[in-house]
Scaffold this active site. Structure first.
Site, PDB file in Angstrom:
ATOM      1  N   ARG A   1       0.734  -1.348   0.154  1.00 28.63           N
ATOM      2  CA  ARG A   1      -0.190   0.084   0.060  1.00 28.63           C
ATOM      3  C   ARG A   1       0.827   1.292  -0.016  1.00 28.63           C
ATOM      4  O   ARG A   1       0.224   2.477   0.408  1.00 28.63           O
ATOM      5  CB  ARG A   1      -0.985  -0.093   1.242  1.00 28.63           C
ATOM      6  CG  ARG A   1      -2.059  -1.042   1.124  1.00 28.63           C
ATOM      7  CD  ARG A   1      -3.012  -0.912  -0.290  1.00 28.63           C
ATOM      8  NE  ARG A   1      -4.071  -1.964  -0.066  1.00 28.63           N
ATOM      9  CZ  ARG A   1      -4.289  -3.087  -0.943  1.00 28.63           C
ATOM     10  NH1 ARG A   1      -3.046  -3.564  -1.511  1.00 28.63           N
ATOM     11  NH2 ARG A   1      -5.337  -3.686  -0.857  1.00 28.63           N
ATOM     12  N   LEU A   2       2.025   1.166  -0.139  1.00 24.62           N
ATOM     13  CA  LEU A   2       2.911   2.314  -0.309  1.00 24.62           C
ATOM     14  C   LEU A   2       2.986   2.727  -2.023  1.00 24.62           C
ATOM     15  O   LEU A   2       3.967   2.607  -2.578  1.00 24.62           O
ATOM     16  CB  LEU A   2       4.470   1.856   0.107  1.00 24.62           C
ATOM     17  CG  LEU A   2       4.495   1.627   1.456  1.00 24.62           C
ATOM     18  CD1 LEU A   2       5.922   1.258   1.974  1.00 24.62           C
ATOM     19  CD2 LEU A   2       4.082   2.751   2.402  1.00 24.62           C
TER      20      LEU A   2
END
Length: 214
Positions: free
Chosen positions: A192-193
């Site tokens: 989720r970066l």
């Protein structure tokens, strides 16, 4: 039974995105990603979520289709007397979102809204399928109706009225142009970066780039 939706998350691993990767002009960058979506065979890549400001400042959203894009903005067509038409008349601002899930990409656009010229609306209406032209006359978009038979009756009446004739554009139907002030390109990344590159217009009207935290 739990109301929590099962965790069906996926990790995004297809690509990355850096400021060094994007074009100086966000509209050209949009075209690049849109062309890649077309080449990938995505279904209806021109489908976009349109968010408007409704009564009391409440947001309202729906899916519409992008029909034109150029240096001046992003164009879609609709009934001016629909709910979104009334909302845009009262608050001429909007946000657009494209989600190319197969490419793990999202594009967000924010800006002001204006009607396209009557000539532009006439030109686009003229190339629509005849059934869609009739449909623009049939539907009092967003109004409550007693049943589908109301639409069928109107359709029959209008097909008879325009039989053997060119169908003119209804005065209540035409295009809007979203003139962007912010455009963001999102590329999914692991854990989720995600990569987020934003273009925002400064006071002089020049585009300024920034990387945003995911």
């Amino acid at each position: 039974m739990s109301n929590v939706i099962a965790d069906m998350r996926r990790d995004y691993t297809l690509a990355g995105l850096d400021i060094a990767d994007v074009l100086p002009d966000p509209v050209q960058q949009f075209r690049r990603w849109f062309d890649e979506a077309l080449k990938a065979g995505l279904p209806e890549p021109n489908a976009m979520h349109l968010a408007t400001v409704g009564a009391g400042g409440k947001p309202a959203g729906r899916i519409v289709l992008l029909k034109e894009v150029d240096d001046t903005g992003f164009v879609f067509y609709t009934n001016y007397e629909s709910r979104k038409g009334h909302e845009l008349a009262a608050h001429p601002v909007a946000a657009l979102t494209f989600f190319f899930v197969e490419l793990e990409r999202q594009i967000r656009i924010e800006g002001t809204v204006e009607k396209v010229t009557a000539e532009e609306s006439d030109a686009y209406f003229a190339i629509r399928p005849r059934g869609s032209q009739i449909g623009a006359w049939v539907s009092h978009q967003s109004d409550a109706i007693a049943g589908r038979e109301v639409l069928a009756q109107r359709q029959q009446e209008l097909e008879a009225r325009f039989e053997g004739k060119d169908i003119p554009r209804p005065p209540h139907w035409g295009g809007y142009r979203v003139i962007p002030s912010v455009i963001e390109f999102w590329q999914g990344r692991p854990s989720r970066l995600h990569d987020r590159i934003q273009y925002a217009k400064d006071a002089a009207g020049a585009w300024q780039l920034a990387r945003l935290s995911p």
